[in-house]
Scaffold this motif. Structure first.
Motif, PDB file in Angstrom:
ATOM      1  N   VAL A 126       0.843  -1.205   0.000  1.00  0.00           N
ATOM      2  CA  VAL A 126       0.000   0.000   0.000  1.00  0.00           C
ATOM      3  C   VAL A 126       0.873   1.247   0.000  1.00  0.00           C
ATOM      4  CG1 VAL A 126      -1.677   1.321   1.349  1.00  0.00           C
ATOM      5  CG2 VAL A 126      -1.942  -1.158   1.110  1.00  0.00           C
ATOM      6  N   GLU A 186      -1.930  -2.850  -7.671  1.00  0.00           N
ATOM      7  CA  GLU A 186      -3.226  -3.070  -7.019  1.00  0.00           C
ATOM      8  C   GLU A 186      -3.611  -4.549  -7.049  1.00  0.00           C
ATOM      9  OE1 GLU A 186      -6.031  -0.455  -8.802  1.00  0.00           O
ATOM     10  OE2 GLU A 186      -5.182   1.363  -7.882  1.00  0.00           O
ATOM     11  N   THR A 187      -3.225  -5.237  -8.124  1.00  0.00           N
ATOM     12  CA  THR A 187      -3.467  -6.679  -8.209  1.00  0.00           C
ATOM     13  C   THR A 187      -2.676  -7.410  -7.132  1.00  0.00           C
ATOM     14  OG1 THR A 187      -3.844  -6.555 -10.605  1.00  0.00           O
ATOM     15  CG2 THR A 187      -3.341  -8.721  -9.692  1.00  0.00           C
ATOM     16  N   ARG A 241       2.210   2.202  -3.302  1.00  0.00           N
ATOM     17  CA  ARG A 241       1.235   2.785  -4.252  1.00  0.00           C
ATOM     18  C   ARG A 241       1.403   4.299  -4.362  1.00  0.00           C
ATOM     19  NH1 ARG A 241      -1.563   4.755  -7.369  1.00  0.00           N
ATOM     20  NH2 ARG A 241      -3.586   4.081  -8.232  1.00  0.00           N
ATOM     21  N   ILE A 251      -1.732  -6.147  -4.245  1.00  0.00           N
ATOM     22  CA  ILE A 251      -2.373  -5.839  -2.955  1.00  0.00           C
ATOM     23  C   ILE A 251      -3.600  -6.726  -2.753  1.00  0.00           C
ATOM     24  CG2 ILE A 251      -3.595  -4.064  -1.648  1.00  0.00           C
ATOM     25  CD1 ILE A 251      -1.795  -1.987  -3.018  1.00  0.00           C
ATOM     26  N   SER A 252      -4.382  -6.866  -3.821  1.00  0.00           N
ATOM     27  CA  SER A 252      -5.579  -7.704  -3.745  1.00  0.00           C
ATOM     28  C   SER A 252      -5.222  -9.153  -3.454  1.00  0.00           C
ATOM     29  CB  SER A 252      -6.360  -7.599  -5.059  1.00  0.00           C
ATOM     30  OG  SER A 252      -7.490  -8.446  -5.040  1.00  0.00           O
TER      31      SER A 252
END
Length: 412
Positions: A96, A322-323, A99, A325-326
């Motif tokens: 995070v 983001e992928t 990012r 993190i998911s």
């Protein structure tokens, strides 16, 4: 009448003394053994029941040992799982932070790499009695995905029954060294010109033979919004991406049951899609593969090997981040579920240990009520019989002396 040939008084006294001695021997045996039924000749029915119950109690002793071993093994695996929660949470926090535009992702990756090593070390170190349930090799010929802990022994109607508590390793393993499966991939295209034309319609998604899930589309839908709506269905193993250049949706599927996706006529050039990998991945929570579309082809990564050191601030790299993190968040949820499952089994085994101990004590009491001697009564009986023995000896002596009185008649 006094007879030289038959001394009735002596015979009676002897019989009484013999019976007293026999009863005295029985009482002394009960005091020595602590049991009123120590052999089958004492009471065949009670002896048979007691012998069977003692045998069953020994089996329960083995159950107690098995539960203790199982509890120790599960506690070790639970400790290993629990130890990864904070580490995975830390990796998620680092991602995070990465990012944020302009951060040095190479330095963040160096921290993530150390955390990844810590995760692997934790998984490999969770060993008890040569058993490791969270870092396995399911390709091994000796591998069994179900581990059973003996939990009870019972006998009803002469039939012996043994129950077990089972642990599914596929639900709790963090690492599996076997090779990963390749996902099935396919494309659902838009118009023949390659341009996506949105329209009111419906997309149906079905896992195996399960219920059909619907994703509605409108004239304002975009490929990105449709992909996100399908992903929101939360279908395990299914990844949807957008090929912006080709104006199409890309699908990667790792679900062993297969996923069928169909577009209704509300969308341009509908195509039915059925995807299913040849085999389920079967990897662990931390080394299982996630799929990411880089704009031209599918790439795979896992929490164990993701790398953000080369990512920039362009939109494609940020989407990949983001992928990641998911995926880490998904892994964290799976670890939490696995720890919860193992914790529940741990508690159940603890309760079973308490119950088996109570049951063992109950069986001991039951056997005691059948065969144990009442030492208060036996000690009292012993004193009475010893007195009777002394009196019997005295009576026999008196009876034998009666014949001697005949001699005095002849002397006079």
């Amino acid at each position: 009448m006094t007879s030289l040939l038959t001394n009735s008084s002596a015979m009676t006294a002897l019989q009484t003394l013999t019976m007293t001695n026999k009863n005295l021997a029985t009482t002394q045996n009960r005091i020595a053994t602590g049991q009123r039924v120590s052999t089958a000749s004492d009471n065949a029915a009670y002896w048979s029941i007691a012998t069977t119950m003692r045998s069953d109690n020994k089996a329960l002793g083995a159950v107690k040992d098995a539960l203790g071993l199982g509890a120790a093994t599960i506690d070790t695996m639970y400790t290993g799982l629990n130890g990864t929660v904070d580490v995975v949470s830390e990796i998620k926090a680092k991602l995070v932070a990465a990012r944020t535009p302009g951060v040095d992702r190479d330095k963040i990756q160096s921290e993530i790499t150390e955390l990844q090593k810590q995760l692997k070390n934790t998984g490999d170190s969770a060993v008890f009695n040569g058993e490791n349930w969270i870092s396995v090799d399911s390709a091994s010929a000796s591998y069994n995905s179900t581990k059973s802990v003996v939990s009870s022994f019972s006998r009803a109607g002469g039939v012996v029954k043994i129950d077990t508590v089972s642990v599914n390793l596929d639900a709790i393993k963090l690492y599996d060294s076997k090779a990963d499966a390749t996902p099935a991939t396919n494309v659902v295209t838009g118009a023949s010109t390659g341009t996506f034309l949105a329209a009111a319609g419906n997309i149906t998604v079905q896992v195996g033979t399960g219920a059909t899930l619907n994703v509605a589309t409108t004239a304002t839908s975009t490929l990105d919004s449709i992909a996100k709506d399908i992903m929101k269905l939360g279908i395990e193993g299914l990844t949807v991406a957008v090929d912006t250049a080709g104006g199409q949706l890309e699908f990667a599927n790792r679900n062993a049951q297969g996923v069928t996706i169909a577009l209704t006529s509300g969308l341009t050039a509908p195509v039915a899609l059925a995807t299913a990998p040849a085999t389920q991945t079967g990897k662990g929570i931390l080394d299982k593969s996630y799929d990411d579309y880089n704009g031209t082809a599918w790439e795979t990564f896992s929490v164990n090997d993701l790398d953000i050191s080369k990512l920039t601030d362009n939109s494609a790299d940020l989407a990949k981040l983001e992928t990641y993190i998911s995926a880490v968040d998904d892994a964290l949820g799976n670890i939490t579920d696995a720890a919860t499952n193992l914790g529940a089994i741990k508690n159940r085994i603890g309760l079973q240990q308490d119950f088996v101990q109570a049951l063992t004590d109950s069986l001991d009491r039951g056997v005691g009520q059948l065969v144990d001697a009442d030492m208060n009564a036996e000690s009292t009986r012993l004193q009475a019989l010893q007195t009777q023995q002394q009196l019997g000896i005295q009576a026999l002596s008196i009876a034998n002396s009666g014949s001697q009185s005949i001699l005095s008649l002849f002397r006079n």
